[in-house]
Design an enzyme around this catalytic site. Sequence first.
Site, PDB file in Angstrom:
ATOM      1  N   HIS A 242       0.897  -0.913  -0.328  1.00  0.00           N
ATOM      2  CA  HIS A 242      -0.086   0.380   0.419  1.00  0.00           C
ATOM      3  C   HIS A 242       0.771   0.873  -0.071  1.00  0.00           C
ATOM      4  CE1 HIS A 242      -3.199  -2.384   1.368  1.00  0.00           C
ATOM      5  NE2 HIS A 242      -2.546  -3.200   2.177  1.00  0.00           N
TER       6      HIS A 242
HETATM    7  C1  BDR Z   1      -3.078   0.272   5.461  1.00  0.00           C
HETATM    8  O1  BDR Z   1      -2.999   0.160   6.895  1.00  0.00           O
HETATM    9  C2  BDR Z   1      -1.750  -0.094   7.147  1.00  0.00           C
HETATM   10  O2  BDR Z   1      -2.336  -1.937   7.926  1.00  0.00           O
HETATM   11  C3  BDR Z   1      -1.182  -0.035   6.043  1.00  0.00           C
HETATM   12  O3  BDR Z   1      -0.123   0.210   6.607  1.00  0.00           O
HETATM   13  C4  BDR Z   1      -1.478   0.375   5.300  1.00  0.00           C
HETATM   14  O4  BDR Z   1      -1.162   1.950   5.463  1.00  0.00           O
HETATM   15  C5  BDR Z   1      -3.893  -0.235   4.498  1.00  0.00           C
HETATM   16  O5  BDR Z   1      -5.529  -0.416   5.070  1.00  0.00           O
END
Ligand code: BDR
Length: 314
Positions: A242
């Site tokens: 992400h």
């Molecule tokens: C987001 O949530 C976190 O677990 C990850 O680091 C990312 O920023 C994805 O939904």
Amino acid sequence: MTARKIIIDTDPGQDDAVAILLALASPEIALLGITCVAGNVPLPLTVRNARIVCELAGRPDIPVFAGCDRPVAQPLVTAEHVHGNTGLDGADLPEPMMPVQAAHAVDFIIDTLRREPPGTVTLCPIGPLTNIATALARAPDIAPRIARIVLMGGAYFEVGNITPAAEFNIFVDPEAAAAVFAAGVPLTVVPLDVTHKALTSAAWLGAMRSLGTPVGRAVAGWCNFFERFDKEKYGSQGAPLHDPCTIAWLLAPHLFTGREINVEIELQGTFTRGMTVADWWRVSGRPRNAFFLGGVDAQGYFALLTERLARLVP
Ligand code: BDR
Ligand code: CA
């Protein structure tokens, strides 16, 4: 070339860690500081993890600040089930030696924006938006000075990952998110719609290992760790990487597609609290407040990551 000044606001997290490494590997970016927030794991661990990442990259000079330890209006929700108990499971790295800065993260954000010329500092939040919203609430004068906020959070077509309707970063602190989306600051939003197309693969993990560097080994170990959860959940071959999408958008916006639309944060819904109500089809008539990304050239994204991370040879 003048490097673009950014602050990364983060809750590392393996994907946050890769985002920090991508920024540190890129001469187009000047990382002014890292501000930590509670999110994936509690604040003491996110502060620890950010420092581990800086030291891994050979950059103990990067100032790391501790910020808010809980959301604005609700108890903290964490994600050890994804990221492990430390938030950074998957690589065996030493405890950090570099200091935590004395100033609070929110003060650093405010002071930096007041000190630097208006329109020259970009904020990159890749965790819950608590620090950013707190800074805006405490010092509304900083809003027009922010060049842009480039955040990872929300979803439209992919809807949610922590609840059926909400993405984690927005769900953890919906009031903060609502304040940020209403602040009138230019916003680029990297939602799950993008990151669910940016999946790690065995080939890319192999490429990371083949770098033969501490950074390559750590990135491969981290991704291998958090992949297990997403592969099982989504039945996919890899896991969404992400947070580095935010930095990749700054470096190579041509890899992404998106639309200027209205996005509101649902604060009331019985089942939909924390949802990003994204008017992708522009049917609401509400004013546009975000450049909401929808597509990514995943091959180009991972090629960029490989090329940049290869430069980090501490
Ligand atoms: C987001 O949530 C976190 O677990 C990850 O680091 C990312 O920023 C994805 O939904
Ligand atoms: Ca994150």
